[in-house]
Design an enzyme around this catalytic site. Structure first.
Site, PDB file in Angstrom:
ATOM      1  N   TYR A  20       0.842  -1.204   0.000  1.00 35.31           N
ATOM      2  CA  TYR A  20       0.000   0.000   0.000  1.00 35.31           C
ATOM      3  C   TYR A  20       0.874   1.249   0.000  1.00 35.31           C
ATOM      4  CZ  TYR A  20      -3.800   3.188   1.146  1.00 35.31           C
ATOM      5  OH  TYR A  20      -4.708   4.229   1.114  1.00 35.31           O
ATOM      6  N   SER A  34      -6.560   0.733  -4.270  1.00 31.80           N
ATOM      7  CA  SER A  34      -6.678   2.158  -4.011  1.00 31.80           C
ATOM      8  C   SER A  34      -5.309   2.824  -4.209  1.00 31.80           C
ATOM      9  CB  SER A  34      -7.247   2.391  -2.613  1.00 31.80           C
ATOM     10  OG  SER A  34      -7.662   3.720  -2.439  1.00 31.80           O
ATOM     11  N   ASP A  92     -18.047   3.320  -7.436  1.00 31.70           N
ATOM     12  CA  ASP A  92     -16.929   3.761  -6.606  1.00 31.70           C
ATOM     13  C   ASP A  92     -16.850   5.285  -6.675  1.00 31.70           C
ATOM     14  OD1 ASP A  92     -14.614   4.273  -5.253  1.00 31.70           O
ATOM     15  OD2 ASP A  92     -13.395   2.801  -6.323  1.00 31.70           O
ATOM     16  N   HIS A 109     -15.920   1.199  -3.527  1.00 33.60           N
ATOM     17  CA  HIS A 109     -14.482   1.133  -3.293  1.00 33.60           C
ATOM     18  C   HIS A 109     -14.075  -0.136  -2.539  1.00 33.60           C
ATOM     19  CE1 HIS A 109     -10.653   3.081  -3.641  1.00 33.60           C
ATOM     20  NE2 HIS A 109     -10.420   3.018  -2.339  1.00 33.60           N
TER      21      HIS A 109
END
Length: 761
Positions: free
Chosen positions: A531, A611, A694, A729
């Site tokens: 991430y 994301s 989303d 999302h």
């Protein structure tokens, strides 16, 4: 039948090569060849930005799929091509079945106690959405209070946040539809199980903070323009008070900054009802302002008339310079976790008794006598009417959370990205450590002053969340709900390692494999996840999808990249703004380490991220297409030159920078996944995933990136996009969709990494 024949052919190839099933080689049978992609029209959009001509030929894909027929048609054609491809994958059927089996276990959320009742969520196993139950007393009979599975035929309407009133007679709860960030708040009577007439719209990024039983504080935005609710930038959030039994139009505005519409505000109320604390942020950066509202008139009965008129907020912390998180309040003292002057966090106490008027002590409700209502400053900069005291100083480990339970402080620290919990007195003196069973993550510990009881969960990569009841008087934990699963956690080994990044920085990483694979030192297909942003810590957690990959014989690695919060403020700063390339370098170095140390063969390393992690995957595929066997960027931020124009995108400038500022723009231009694709490059197989609802990272990011990737390398390996309908999302996604998406992703990654189901331990 086709899938079964495909598996047989792959096993035969492996046996002919003298390799056991599950062991890949450079000659493994890869997945099906790329399909013929649907035609994607290009438009002549070129803009000059800071002296450079920037082409955006797929700008038209930014239009809303719900209102633009051309975009809707493109989505339908892309999904048809992707679905046809995924149906051919030999392992997909096995992953579908096994993920479903692995998800079929009873799981509980953390209980909340109010008025002698315990409220908690429960999922029997394969329910699309968890239900909310209530019981009287800890040993009482559970009663179903809210069942979101009855709200939508496709299971895509979810119960999100919920909060019981202090007496437990009412529950305010938020409804999420189709994965959108928008919420609708309703109120249910606990005894009758029926909803009241109250309904609150245009709620987003909000808490629910009860004031007695009269009503609650919540945050909402102005109603968006018709048809623009899934794309319009979110501005003008304010905190409101909703009184039970009144329409939303009568709600009182409690705190707002109309001259600074870019600010967001969330409210919390201390358990004793004496204070509301407003936390203000500008973006996703963990830097806050704090304001306090004295809730005088006391809240055990009807709210006083003056409270309806006077919500005087006094600034405690201004400037958006540091992280401040309210722990709890007792009387006129508030405890906070902050990194102000302490990069890894400390606990401070604010004593606010100096600006409480004497009348407040006698139960009256006078004005504060200072602040925005009275027009008089509350003290001076050199002599403020409150005092901050350090309670627990900064330590080597990162302080992540604090709670007050009974008369104890319960603190959670990250040590090498794994949880360590400790109990202290309210003045910061150590009482005892809270023993946790293994490498993993403990969360919860929510409670209240004066009540020694609290609950927490413990989970790891090989252990689903188990709920424990903790007594702060005795320091003992007892199981409340421990899941029964269809695998033995002891069959899997969880390790922590470190590797060296490009600039010499040592970066931690978790590695999970079957114990037999680890002990034998066998190189197997490995899924690397990352991430690296927004001060978010990547910690051990359980995923049925991930467990299916491990059961099949693969390895899983989680890299704790710079940009996250695992090692405190400095770690976050080292991976944001002009330092963002460090995140990509860390991830690439993690992959190189796994290959060099024999964890995975070179042609069997696959990557995934969602994301901000989707941005990560897109960027590293561009920078090192040779390193990865396949990639899955999920709901990623792919157009770094226009991200701030849609919904929540404007918040991300704290981590990414401003596309309107040349210095930031040049950094963004250098790694933007959409803008750095090059014709003729042999990109690895890529499966892009997104969803039509989303409104966090709008699907246009993935649409444009996938179209550009297909155009750049039309005759190469497959570059597909999977577009979920009535999903967002990620939060609120029904179980059925989780299983389907997980099987598609793992089927794709296994086909291109050479992973074949291996029954050996």
């Amino acid at each position: 039948m086709i899938a079964a024949l495909g598996r047989c052919r792959l096993i035969v190839v492996l046996l002919l090569l003298g390799l056991p099933a599950g062991a890949p080689s450079a000659a493994f049978a890869a997945g099906p060849s790329a399909p013929q992609y649907p035609a994607t029209p290009r438009v002549d959009v070129v803009e000059t930005q800071f002296g450079e001509a920037i082409a955006d030929p797929y700008r038209w894909l930014e239009n809303d799929v719900r209102t633009d027929k051309a975009v809707a048609g493109w989505v339908e054609q892309q999904n048809a091509a992707t679905d046809a491809y995924l149906a051919k994958l030999p392992q997909r059927e096995w992953f579908t079945r096994r993920i479903r089996e692995l998800m079929d276990y009873e799981r509980f959320g953390l209980p909340q106690k109010a008025g002698g009742r315990y409220f908690y969520t429960r999922n029997s196993g394969l329910q699309n959405q968890s239900q909310l139950f209530v019981r009287k007393g800890l040993a009482g009979k559970p009663r179903l209070l809210i069942d979101p599975n009855t709200w939508a035929s496709d299971g895509a309407t979810a119960l999100d946040d919920w909060a019981p009133s202090r007496d437990g007679k009412l529950v305010a709860y938020a409804v999420q539809d189709a994965g959108s960030d928008w919420r609708t708040i309703r109120v249910r009577d606990t005894k009758s199980g029926k909803d009241l007439a109250d309904e609150l719209q245009w709620v987003k990024f909000s808490a629910i903070a009860w004031i007695g039983s009269e009503g609650f504080l919540y945050s909402r935005f102005p109603a968006p323009r018709d048809g623009a609710q899934f794309q319009e930038a979110s501005r003008g959030q304010a905190v409101y008070f909703h009184r039970i039994g009144t329409p939303q139009s009568a709600d009182e505005r409690v705190y707002a900054t109309p001259d600074r519409p870019e600010l967001n505000h969330r409210a919390r109320v201390t358990w004793d009802g004496r204070w509301a604390v407003i936390t203000t942020s500008q973006g996703t950066d963990s830097k806050f302002e704090l304001h306090a509202i004295a809730l005088a008139g006391q809240l055990r009965g009807r709210l006083s008339a003056s409270m309806q008129r006077d919500w005087a907020a006094v600034e405690l912390v201004g400037g958006l310079d540091d992280n401040w998180r309210l722990i709890e309040g007792v009387g006129d003292s508030l405890w906070f976790v902050t990194n102000a002057g302490a990069a890894k966090g400390k606990v401070v106490r604010a004593d606010l008794d100096r600006f409480i008027p004497p009348g407040r002590k006698n139960g009256h409700t006078p004005s504060l006598g200072c602040g925005p209502v009275d027009g008089e400053p509350c003290g001076t900069e050199d002599d403020p009417p409150w005092t901050f005291h350090d309670v627990v100083p900064e330590r080597v480990d990162t302080l992540t959370r604090g709670q007050i339970v009974g008369d104890r402080l319960l603190l959670s620290f990250l040590k090498d990205a794994s949880t360590r919990a400790e109990m202290l007195s309210l003045d910061g003196k150590p009482v005892q450590a809270i023993r946790l069973s293994a490498i993993g993550t403990a969360s919860g510990f929510s409670g209240r002053p004066g009540d020694a009881e609290t609950f927490y969960t413990f989970a790891s990569f090989n252990q689903p969340p188990a709920v424990f009841r903790f007594d702060s008087r005795t320091g003992k934990s007892l199981p409340f709900a421990v899941p029964r699963v269809s695998f033995d956690p002891a069959d899997y080994e969880v390790e922590q390692r470190t590797f060296t990044s490009r600039d010499g920085t040592r970066v931690p990483m978790f590695l999970v494999r079957k114990r037999g694979i680890a002990q034998a030192g066998r190189a197997v297909p490995t899924l690397l996840y990352g991430y690296g942003g927004f001060d978010v810590s990547q910690v051990p957690s359980f995923s049925a999808v991930r467990m299916a990959w491990l059961e099949a014989g693969g390895a899983f690695a989680l890299a704790n990249l710079r940009g996250g919060g695992e090692l405190g403020k400095v770690w976050h700063e080292a991976g944001r703004l002009a330092n963002k390339q460090n995140v990509f370098d860390d991830f690439i170095a993690a992959g190189e380490y796994l290959i060099a140390r024999g964890v995975t063969p070179k042609n069997s390393l696959v990557i995934q991220g969602g994301s901000n992690g989707g941005l990560l995957v897109g960027a590293v595929v561009n920078q090192r297409p040779d390193l990865f066997a396949a990639a899955v960027p999920q709901v990623g931020v792919m157009d770094m030159l226009r991200f701030d124009r849609f919904t929540a995108g404007r918040y991300w400038v704290d981590d990414y920078g401003y596309p309107s500022k040349e210095a930031d723009w040049r950094v963004l231009r250098a790694y933007s996944p959409y803008h750095n694709l090059k014709a003729g490059v042999a990109y690895p197989p890529v499966l892009v995933t997104t969803a039509d609802t989303d409104d966090r990272v709008v699907p246009a990011h993935s649409f444009k990136y996938a179209a550009a990737l297909q155009a750049a390398n039309p005759g190469g390996k497959p570059h597909l996009i999977r577009i979920e309908t009535r999903a967002g999302h990620g939060s609120g996604k029904p179980t059925d969709k989780v299983i389907e998406e997980g099987a598609d992703i793992l089927g794709f990654l296994s086909a291109w990494s050479g992973l074949e189901v291996d029954p050996r331990p």
